[in-house]
Design a protein around this motif. Sequence first.
Motif, PDB file in Angstrom:
ATOM      1  N   PHE A   9      47.211  10.825  22.538  1.00  0.00           N
ATOM      2  CA  PHE A   9      48.644  10.868  22.919  1.00  0.00           C
ATOM      3  C   PHE A   9      49.586  10.757  22.139  1.00  0.00           C
ATOM      4  CE2 PHE A   9      46.869  10.095  27.288  1.00  0.00           C
ATOM      5  CZ  PHE A   9      45.601   9.448  26.803  1.00  0.00           C
ATOM      6  N   LEU A  14      54.490   7.406  17.937  1.00  0.00           N
ATOM      7  CA  LEU A  14      53.486   6.580  18.164  1.00  0.00           C
ATOM      8  C   LEU A  14      52.415   7.404  18.685  1.00  0.00           C
ATOM      9  CD1 LEU A  14      55.121   3.325  19.624  1.00  0.00           C
ATOM     10  CD2 LEU A  14      53.744   3.209  17.615  1.00  0.00           C
ATOM     11  N   GLY A  36      42.754   0.085  27.894  1.00  0.00           N
ATOM     12  CA  GLY A  36      41.998   0.406  26.683  1.00  0.00           C
ATOM     13  C   GLY A  36      42.968   1.654  26.146  1.00  0.00           C
ATOM     14  N   TYR A  37      44.192   1.624  26.294  1.00  0.00           N
ATOM     15  CA  TYR A  37      44.919   2.606  25.169  1.00  0.00           C
ATOM     16  C   TYR A  37      44.840   1.759  23.812  1.00  0.00           C
ATOM     17  CZ  TYR A  37      47.003   6.193  27.985  1.00  0.00           C
ATOM     18  OH  TYR A  37      47.172   7.488  28.689  1.00  0.00           O
ATOM     19  N   PHE A  46      47.141   1.750  20.192  1.00  0.00           N
ATOM     20  CA  PHE A  46      48.108   2.717  19.529  1.00  0.00           C
ATOM     21  C   PHE A  46      48.045   2.425  18.113  1.00  0.00           C
ATOM     22  CE2 PHE A  46      51.374   4.112  22.420  1.00  0.00           C
ATOM     23  CZ  PHE A  46      50.861   3.386  23.725  1.00  0.00           C
ATOM     24  N   GLY A  47      48.438   3.562  17.494  1.00  0.00           N
ATOM     25  CA  GLY A  47      48.741   3.354  16.111  1.00  0.00           C
ATOM     26  C   GLY A  47      50.114   2.707  15.465  1.00  0.00           C
ATOM     27  N   SER A  48      50.156   2.273  14.274  1.00  0.00           N
ATOM     28  CA  SER A  48      51.414   1.442  13.794  1.00  0.00           C
ATOM     29  C   SER A  48      52.778   2.200  13.942  1.00  0.00           C
ATOM     30  CB  SER A  48      51.027   1.029  12.383  1.00  0.00           C
ATOM     31  OG  SER A  48      49.941   0.078  12.418  1.00  0.00           O
TER      32      SER A  48
END
Lengths: 111, 113
Positions: free
Chosen positions: B33, B90, B101-102, B104-106
């Motif tokens: 996403f 993001l 369980g998502y 995310f990146g920074s």
Amino acid sequence: LAKTTQPISMDSYEGQEVNITCSHNNIATNDYITWYQQFPSQGPRFIIQGYKTKVTNEVASLFIPADRKSSTLSLPRVSLSDTAVYYCLVGERAGRRALTFGSGTRLQVQP
Amino acid sequence: DVKVTQSSRYLVKRTGEKVFLECVQDMDHENMFWYRQDPGLGLRLIYFSYDVKMKEKGDIPEGYSVSREKKERFSLILESASTNQTSMYLCASSPDGGLYGYTFGSGTRLTVV
């Protein structure tokens, strides 16, 4: 996803218990309630999920009344590091859809 | 731990440039996403993908496109960057599309000047 309503912001002091309530009047039978936490300049992270009654983990507790039309995220004895935005989401636990985040609740913890 | 890595933390681009934001996940997740986050507007979904070479529009796809040639990589493309695309971007991945369980990146903070 079911529509949710939560306060825009809350203030607290270190050591206090913080309760953030989320309303979700049109929750469906298969829906779960999930909370994510987002620190400044980071992506959200999963903190807790529940279906009914009470769920507790090392971070928080989630209280869900019998009618499931609302839920309360409880953070015991908050510290400055709990300052974050907290998002309440309601929907099926699995399925081919994307999460839609609202504006969340901005919690500010003061010393 | 699942890792979602975004290629740049900060990016400055000029108006009209074509911009590529890269995202890689290392846990064989099916779903990826792209969101943007702006003050007062929360996270808004741009595009998502449930499979390689598959994409679906989110809430605000205008001005963006995506590419998913490999399962682990999901790219967001700004065809012609504009100043209103200045934002925090993001990327996230999940084993399925549900609530749980998502990861995310920074984030990539993009400034278009």
